[in-house]
Design an enzyme around this catalytic site. Structure first.
Site, mmCIF file in Angstrom:
data_model
loop_
_atom_site.group_PDB
_atom_site.id
_atom_site.type_symbol
_atom_site.label_atom_id
_atom_site.label_comp_id
_atom_site.label_asym_id
_atom_site.label_seq_id
_atom_site.Cartn_x
_atom_site.Cartn_y
_atom_site.Cartn_z
ATOM 1 N N ASP A 98 6.474 -5.033 -9.047
ATOM 2 C CA ASP A 98 5.665 -6.184 -8.179
ATOM 3 C C ASP A 98 6.566 -6.430 -6.865
ATOM 4 O O ASP A 98 7.870 -6.467 -7.100
ATOM 5 C CB ASP A 98 5.098 -7.307 -8.849
ATOM 6 C CG ASP A 98 6.062 -8.264 -9.548
ATOM 7 O OD1 ASP A 98 7.377 -7.965 -9.505
ATOM 8 O OD2 ASP A 98 5.704 -9.169 -10.092
ATOM 9 N N CYS A 156 -3.296 -5.139 -11.082
ATOM 10 C CA CYS A 156 -1.815 -5.120 -11.208
ATOM 11 C C CYS A 156 -1.481 -6.402 -12.091
ATOM 12 O O CYS A 156 -2.039 -6.553 -13.143
ATOM 13 C CB CYS A 156 -1.036 -5.022 -9.899
ATOM 14 S SG CYS A 156 -1.709 -6.141 -8.391
ATOM 15 N N SER A 157 -0.270 -7.257 -11.630
ATOM 16 C CA SER A 157 -0.055 -8.508 -12.403
ATOM 17 C C SER A 157 -0.939 -9.581 -12.021
ATOM 18 O O SER A 157 -1.879 -10.214 -12.532
ATOM 19 C CB SER A 157 1.512 -8.566 -12.361
ATOM 20 O OG SER A 157 1.751 -9.678 -13.327
ATOM 21 N N ALA A 158 -0.786 -9.847 -10.653
ATOM 22 C CA ALA A 158 -1.360 -11.081 -10.044
ATOM 23 C C ALA A 158 -2.810 -10.591 -9.336
ATOM 24 O O ALA A 158 -3.657 -11.218 -9.392
ATOM 25 C CB ALA A 158 -0.808 -11.643 -8.911
ATOM 26 N N GLY A 159 -2.953 -9.168 -9.319
ATOM 27 C CA GLY A 159 -3.888 -8.603 -8.774
ATOM 28 C C GLY A 159 -4.175 -8.828 -7.170
ATOM 29 O O GLY A 159 -5.312 -9.064 -6.613
ATOM 30 N N ILE A 160 -3.137 -9.062 -6.467
ATOM 31 C CA ILE A 160 -2.983 -9.108 -5.187
ATOM 32 C C ILE A 160 -2.216 -7.973 -4.523
ATOM 33 O O ILE A 160 -2.660 -7.551 -3.396
ATOM 34 C CB ILE A 160 -2.692 -10.613 -4.621
ATOM 35 C CG1 ILE A 160 -1.305 -11.251 -5.160
ATOM 36 C CG2 ILE A 160 -3.951 -11.648 -5.001
ATOM 37 C CD1 ILE A 160 -0.893 -12.488 -4.435
ATOM 38 N N GLY A 161 -1.098 -7.894 -4.641
ATOM 39 C CA GLY A 161 -0.023 -7.363 -3.977
ATOM 40 C C GLY A 161 -0.385 -5.728 -4.104
ATOM 41 O O GLY A 161 -0.756 -5.110 -3.117
ATOM 42 N N GLN A 174 0.936 -8.199 -0.477
ATOM 43 C CA GLN A 174 1.681 -9.483 -0.610
ATOM 44 C C GLN A 174 3.072 -9.258 0.425
ATOM 45 O O GLN A 174 3.150 -10.469 0.946
ATOM 46 C CB GLN A 174 2.318 -9.255 -2.156
ATOM 47 C CG GLN A 174 2.054 -10.992 -2.618
ATOM 48 C CD GLN A 174 3.089 -11.198 -3.175
ATOM 49 O OE1 GLN A 174 3.963 -10.613 -3.621
ATOM 50 N NE2 GLN A 174 3.362 -12.606 -3.595
HETATM 51 N N1 PTR Z 1 3.480 -16.683 -8.167
HETATM 52 C C1 PTR Z 1 3.716 -15.365 -8.378
HETATM 53 C C2 PTR Z 1 4.902 -14.648 -7.767
HETATM 54 O O1 PTR Z 1 5.119 -14.926 -6.504
HETATM 55 O O2 PTR Z 1 5.740 -14.265 -8.496
HETATM 56 C C3 PTR Z 1 2.363 -14.539 -8.074
HETATM 57 C C4 PTR Z 1 2.571 -13.176 -8.210
HETATM 58 C C5 PTR Z 1 2.880 -12.403 -8.833
HETATM 59 C C6 PTR Z 1 2.226 -12.577 -6.848
HETATM 60 C C7 PTR Z 1 2.836 -11.089 -8.692
HETATM 61 C C8 PTR Z 1 2.209 -11.078 -6.513
HETATM 62 C C9 PTR Z 1 2.567 -10.330 -7.572
HETATM 63 O O3 PTR Z 1 2.332 -8.854 -7.320
HETATM 64 P P1 PTR Z 1 1.124 -8.040 -7.887
HETATM 65 O O4 PTR Z 1 -0.131 -8.704 -7.151
HETATM 66 O O5 PTR Z 1 1.507 -6.751 -7.192
HETATM 67 O O6 PTR Z 1 0.881 -7.885 -9.494
#
Ligand code: PTR
Ligand code: PTR
Length: 262
Positions: free
Chosen positions: A157, A189-194, A233
């Site tokens: 991530d 993914c983990s957060a589901g955004i990046g 992200q």
């Molecule tokens: N607050 C968390 C952080 O910044 O670590 C949220 C977060 C975690 C954001 C993982 C994005 C992350 O990556 P992906 O969406 O690729 O899993």
């Protein structure tokens, strides 16, 4: 052609990343109230990553409430009649695995794309929501569905994939698995955004190139963020995907044309 040259230039000058940094991460006017209800707080992996109420996936038959940290993301490919449908979701937590499968079942999903490993640098990123091999589970009904699961494992991530060629190969495989599919593909993914955002952007751009449409990566990101906040992200993820788009453009449009003229 002109838009690709502009993209190349703005990547070289750094303007592309600056534009990306300026783009809103959350769309004004959309709300995230369900995520903040006391009963739902333990269902969020990260406190700072929530789904919009307007596009969230609503569970219908769960005893555990209707909430899951996931959004419908529909990407239209002008000129082709294609709408690629996704559900962008966080990696399930131990207490949301049943909800995750409930969502897959209710939305008739047949493909789940996972872009994280279970643990990265010693930190848990996603609960193992699938059964171990040979483990049999009796759900008490006779219904059975087959679901394909694809995992990309070389992409921590906040980072970019280790190898752009491998990544493109993976996206092409995702596309092949989706041919003719009308049900949404779950991407998490983990957060589901990046990483989820990078994959959706890449597949959208590939479809646009093939449909002979102009590709504006920032417009793709905007369209995604109107459906789930914060998709893609970091600026380096954005740069990575723009470079991959240029590569695809070169391989599908420029090189075949050169070969033809030779
Ligand atoms: N607050 C968390 C952080 O910044 O670590 C949220 C977060 C975690 C954001 C993982 C994005 C992350 O990556 P992906 O969406 O690729 O899993
Ligand atoms: N990346 C972690 C997460 O999103 O869960 C770190 C984090 C923890 C971020 C708590 C924000 C947090 O919120 P607060 O500072 O309000 O406790």
């Amino acid at each position: 052609q002109a838009s690709m040259m502009l993209l190349q230039e703005s990547l070289e000058s750094g303007a592309a990343m600056a534009q990306f940094e300026q783009l809103y991460r959350k769309k004004h006017g959309l709300t995230m109230n369900a995520a903040r209800l006391p009963a739902n707080i333990p269902k969020n992996r990260y406190r700072d990553v929530s789904p919009y109420d307007q596009t969230r996936v609503i569970l219908k038959g769960s005893q555990n409430g209707d909430y899951i940290n996931a959004n419908f993301v529909n990407m239209e490919i002008p000129g082709s009649g294609i709408i690629n449908r996704y559900i962008a979701a966080q990696g399930p937590l131990p207490n949301t695995c049943a909800d995750f499968w409930q969502m897959v079942w209710e939305q008739h999903c047949t493909l789940v794309v996972m872009l994280t490993t279970k643990v990265e640098r010693g930190r848990v990123k996603c609960h193992q929501y699938w059964p171990d091999l040979y483990e049999t589970t009796d759900f008490g009904t006779n219904q059975e569905r087959h679901i394909k699961h694809m995992q990309y494992i070389a992409w921590p991530d906040h980072g970019v994939p280790d190898d752009p060629a491998d990544f493109l190969d993976f996206v092409i495989r995702v596309r092949k698995n989706r041919i003719g599919m009308v049900e949404p593909t779950v991407v998490h993914c983990s957060a589901g955004i990046g990483r989820t955002g990078v994959l959706i952007t890449m597949e959208t751009a590939m479809c646009l190139v093939e449909a002979n449409q102009t590709v504006f990566p920032l417009a793709i990101v905007r369209q995604m963020r109107d459906q789930r906040a914060m998709l893609i992200q970091t600026a380096s993820q954005y740069k990575f995907v723009c470079e991959a788009i240029l590569r695809v453009y070169h391989e599908t449009i420029v090189r075949p044309l050169d070969d033809y003229q030779r």
